[in-house]
Design an enzyme around this catalytic site. Structure first.
Site, PDB file in Angstrom:
ATOM      1  N   ARG A  37     -38.103 -74.523   9.347  1.00 44.05           N
ATOM      2  CA  ARG A  37     -37.981 -73.385  10.349  1.00 44.05           C
ATOM      3  C   ARG A  37     -36.609 -72.796  10.356  1.00 44.05           C
ATOM      4  O   ARG A  37     -36.464 -71.648  10.335  1.00 44.05           O
ATOM      5  CB  ARG A  37     -38.443 -73.776  11.788  1.00 44.05           C
ATOM      6  CG  ARG A  37     -38.504 -72.688  12.675  1.00 44.05           C
ATOM      7  CD  ARG A  37     -39.005 -73.227  13.981  1.00 44.05           C
ATOM      8  NE  ARG A  37     -40.414 -73.850  14.004  1.00 44.05           N
ATOM      9  CZ  ARG A  37     -40.821 -74.175  15.039  1.00 44.05           C
ATOM     10  NH1 ARG A  37     -40.150 -74.247  16.259  1.00 44.05           N
ATOM     11  NH2 ARG A  37     -42.029 -75.100  14.881  1.00 44.05           N
ATOM     12  N   HIS A  83     -48.262 -68.242   7.578  1.00 42.23           N
ATOM     13  CA  HIS A  83     -47.357 -68.595   8.573  1.00 42.23           C
ATOM     14  C   HIS A  83     -48.103 -68.808   9.831  1.00 42.23           C
ATOM     15  O   HIS A  83     -47.884 -67.633  10.611  1.00 42.23           O
ATOM     16  CB  HIS A  83     -46.265 -67.841   8.429  1.00 42.23           C
ATOM     17  CG  HIS A  83     -44.691 -68.270   9.197  1.00 42.23           C
ATOM     18  ND1 HIS A  83     -44.052 -69.544   8.673  1.00 42.23           N
ATOM     19  CD2 HIS A  83     -44.342 -67.916  10.248  1.00 42.23           C
ATOM     20  CE1 HIS A  83     -43.020 -69.455   9.311  1.00 42.23           C
ATOM     21  NE2 HIS A  83     -43.232 -68.667  10.478  1.00 42.23           N
ATOM     22  N   TYR A 127     -46.506 -48.821  14.284  1.00 41.56           N
ATOM     23  CA  TYR A 127     -45.906 -47.864  13.943  1.00 41.56           C
ATOM     24  C   TYR A 127     -45.148 -47.985  12.707  1.00 41.56           C
ATOM     25  O   TYR A 127     -45.016 -46.784  12.099  1.00 41.56           O
ATOM     26  CB  TYR A 127     -45.089 -47.352  15.178  1.00 41.56           C
ATOM     27  CG  TYR A 127     -46.047 -47.069  16.268  1.00 41.56           C
ATOM     28  CD1 TYR A 127     -46.936 -46.200  16.656  1.00 41.56           C
ATOM     29  CD2 TYR A 127     -45.716 -47.904  17.455  1.00 41.56           C
ATOM     30  CE1 TYR A 127     -47.749 -46.075  17.779  1.00 41.56           C
ATOM     31  CE2 TYR A 127     -46.216 -47.694  18.675  1.00 41.56           C
ATOM     32  CZ  TYR A 127     -47.195 -46.906  18.802  1.00 41.56           C
ATOM     33  OH  TYR A 127     -48.113 -46.508  20.033  1.00 41.56           O
TER      34      TYR A 127
END
Length: 746
Positions: A37, A83, A127
């Site tokens: 990570r 993931h 968007y």
């Protein structure tokens, strides 16, 4: 009891010590956080989330030449296939890969609102759109050539690469930051061309000095690294340290002699909005009185305008103050903590990190070469079969037409392999042209030549080094210092540490006349006004002058009370001369019952003589009595029944003390006999049977003692022969000379 019941029944509890169970589970969690990570791999500089993002975009064919796709599609693929974490955390990682102010070489080409340097957040992923940049393509080059290992995804349905093989030094070029369990990493970005030049040097000489090529960090926001070469070298040698980064500030002279400062590049990691807000707070809170205004005139580029309070302000002083008090100068940490090729976290030096990346690139080179050799062998096998077919075309056609099972017959008659025979049978009729044989011969020759070259390459370390330098040379051409993307943005220019700017430099120096009344009202008139003028002697009814003297706005004024406490007033903060001023008790925490004994500039003398009514006193440094708070500082601690009587500046050439008591007895003794303290009661200056100390002063023995004569004559009298009054400190003294003032004051 049925079998099903037995299966559903829970097993009995396991007797394990709680601390052991907890430590084992926490260790598993810690290792997972560290390796999967938070820490980047030294070979490709990526954390798993970034690697999976780029891999998903590659599979979506979002290369630089294709159109954009919604980020929601990319995030969905990443969290669904590779993931399984929160969508917002994955999108935040993707946004950072696209921010030109966060990454030196962005890996994602974003379209839409991806945030800005002011600190505004990106638009929602429904968007925005994105595709890969050429840098990302270079970083992933070779994924189809068995250059790295693949592993199964978390659900075992698909595969993902364990790391990227491309010849782009992403770890150092783009940097990294992260916090794991018990360790962290912080790597600033660098110039890719410099890193690759250092890598070329290490290929030729593993002991080469990488700092001959890497001058320091290269931030996407520019700025100036002001550390010394020795400090930079120390940080890179240990893998730990920090870099002082300053904004780029230029002085612009206006018509008429005025000037202002322009900030065109800010420090890395600093949000422009918060930076301007912090500078505005300095102005509002009067922490930087020499700064008048700050304006943001930025458009696509950064342009912050800083106006001085007046044109007489020193530009260098203003810049130094801004560097010290605001985020125009920050420290960017270096903690080169990465996962090595064994997936073990450790802190590397710059030399070790570049060497580890080069070692990985040689592994990739060999694996790609071996993969290409296997592909060439496969193709040569087929081409050989095609050539045999063309040489025996009529017989091949005859076998195909007449035999029910032509494949075994062809393999037996022409010594073909199974793959060759299958390929011939699958050929289209249009391929049976005479010209095809010539093309196959040419292809066979080219493949055999490439095969020989690759075999030589794999058998020779020297050839591999030459090939690696050639490949790096091509990359350096793309990311070279003369290219728009590769040009260095951050300057390396040594500067001294930010200095503590004295108060005097922060305040515009102007003459003032300070007036303190008997009732404690203080004011400061502009300019050095005649102390006997009508304006100076204007007081409220029943009030009168106590102290009046000339000073500067840059002066610190020392105010002493009869209990031995000293307070400090700023000359620039005194109320104006119009009216009667303000009570000094509003400016410091002064007890209403205390009497003010002295008011003088701290710059009047380096040392002061302080004495109490019982004749005890000492010498104190003026700097030691300056108080930092409204509560003041206790300097003299008079004995019971006594109080502070006087505070007198000591001239540098003074070498004697004259003291006179209420009994008109005067004593003269050497100044060297008076103790120098920072706080206390002091030593006995003069001894009294009745009364106490009336006055004392220091003077130069050679010049004698002078005092004003009575009346309005304005004359002074000097006594040079003081032998009659000279004695050891603490003596009673003798009656004052004839003509000494009746008020017993020098």
């Amino acid at each position: 009891m049925t079998l099903d019941t037995e299966i559903l029944e829970p097993s009995g509890p396991t007797d394990v010590p709680f601390d052991s169970a907890l430590s084992e589970r926490y260790l598993v969690y810690a290792l997972s956080t560290i390796t999967a990570r938070s820490l980047p791999d030294v070979r490709d500089g990526l954390k798993p989330v970034h690697r999976r993002l780029l891999w998903a975009m590659r599979l979506l064919k979002l290369d630089p030449a294709s159109g954009y796709k919604k980020c929601a599609r990319v995030v969905g693929d990443v969290i669904g296939k590779y993931h399984p974490h929160g969508d917002q955390s994955v999108y935040d990682a993707m946004v950072r890969l696209a921010q030109t102010f966060a990454l030196r070489y962005p890996l994602v080409d974003g379209q839409g609102n991806f945030g800005n340097i002011d600190g505004d957040n990106a638009a929602a992923y429904r968007y925005t759109e994105a595709r890969l940049t050429q840098v990302a393509i270079d970083l992933m080059a070779g994924l189809d050539e068995n250059s790295v290992d693949f592993r199964l995804t978390y659900n075992g349905e698909e595969e993902e690469p364990e790391l990227f093989p491309g010849l782009f030094p992403n770890l150092l070029a783009n940097g990294a930051a992260g916090i794991a369990v018990g360790m962290a990493t912080s790597i600033p970005p660098h110039n890719a061309a410099e890193i690759m030049n250092a890598a070329v040097a290490l290929i030729d000489n593993p002991q080469a000095n990488v700092l001959d090529h890497v001058s320091g960090p290269d931030f996407p926001t520019g700025g100036v690294v002001v550390d010394s070469p020795a400090a930079i070298a120390e940080s890179y040698a240990t893998g730990r340290g920090s870099f002082r980064v300053r904004a780029k500030i230029e002085k612009v002279v206006e018509k008429g002699g005025g000037w202002h400062l322009i900030v065109s590049e800010i420090s890395y990691g600093v949000q422009k909005g918060k930076l301007i807000e912090g500078i505005a707070d300095l102005i509002n809170e009067k922490k930087l009185p020499i700064l008048g205004d700050v304006r943001d005139e930025s458009a696509d580029d950064v342009r912050i305008v800083l106006e001085p309070r007046s044109r007489t302000v020193d530009a260098e002083t203003l810049m130094e103050s801004l560097y010290r008090l605001s985020d125009l100068e920050v420290r960017v940490p270096l903690n080169l903590n990465v996962l090595d090729k064994h997936r073990t976290p450790r802190v590397m030096s710059l030399h070790e990190a570049i060497a580890a990346w080069i070692e990985h690139q040689f592994v990739v080179l060999r694996r790609r070469s071996e993969h290409r050799l296997s592909k060439i062998a496969d193709r040569l096998e087929l081409v050989g079969g095609y050539i045999i077919a063309f040489l025996n075309l009529d017989r091949v056609i005859e076998i195909i037409r007449n035999e029910d099972e032509p494949k075994p017959m062809m393999m037996a008659e022409f010594q073909l392999t199974d793959r060759q025979a299958e390929a011939i049978l699958n050929m289209r009729l249009r391929s049976l042209r005479r010209l095809e044989e010539m093309e196959l011969r040419r292809e066979q020759e080219a493949l055999q030549k490439e095969q020989a070259e690759l075999e030589l390459l794999l058998s020779s370390d020297a050839r591999q080094r030459t090939r690696m330098k050639r490949d790096l040379g091509k990359m350096i051409e793309r990311y070279g210092l003369e290219t728009p993307l590769g040009a260095r943005r951050t300057a390396i220019r040594e500067a001294g540490p930010t200095r503590e700017i004295p108060l005097e430099a922060m305040i515009e120096r102007e003459p003032i006349t300070v007036i303190l009344s008997q009732r404690g009202w203080i004011r400061a008139m502009r300019g050095h006004v005649e102390l006997a003028s009508a304006e100076t002697l204007k007081f409220k009814e029943g009030d009168g002058p106590l102290f009046a003297f000339h000073a500067q706005t840059t002066d610190k004024l020392l105010l002493a009370t009869d209990n031995g406490r000293f307070y400090t007033l700023g000359g620039d903060k005194l109320p104006g001369g119009r009216g009667f001023g303000e009570p000094v008790r509003l400016m410091v925490d002064l007890d209403g019952e205390r009497q003010i004994i002295a008011l003088l500039p701290a710059s009047a003398a380096a040392k002061l003589l302080v004495a109490a009514t019982d004749g005890r006193g000492f010498v104190v440094n003026a700097a030691d009595v300056v108080a930092e708070t409204r509560k003041g500082k206790q300097v003299v601690t008079p004995r019971a029944g006594a109080h502070l009587k006087l505070v007198r500046p000591i001239a540098p050439e003074d070498d004697a003390v004259a003291a006179i008591g209420d009994n008109r007895k005067m004593l003269v003794f050497p100044l060297s006999e008076v103790a120098e303290l920072a706080r206390g009661q002091g030593v006995q200056l003069q001894r009294y049977r009745d009364g106490g100390l009336s006055d004392a002063k220091t003077f130069r023995m050679e010049e004698g003692l002078s005092w004003p004569m009575g009346g309005d004559s304005g004359r002074t009298r000097s006594e040079t022969d003081l032998s009659a009054w000279r004695a050891a400190r603490g003596a009673a003294g003798r009656m004052a000379p004839n003509g000494f003032p009746r008020d017993n004051r020098f």
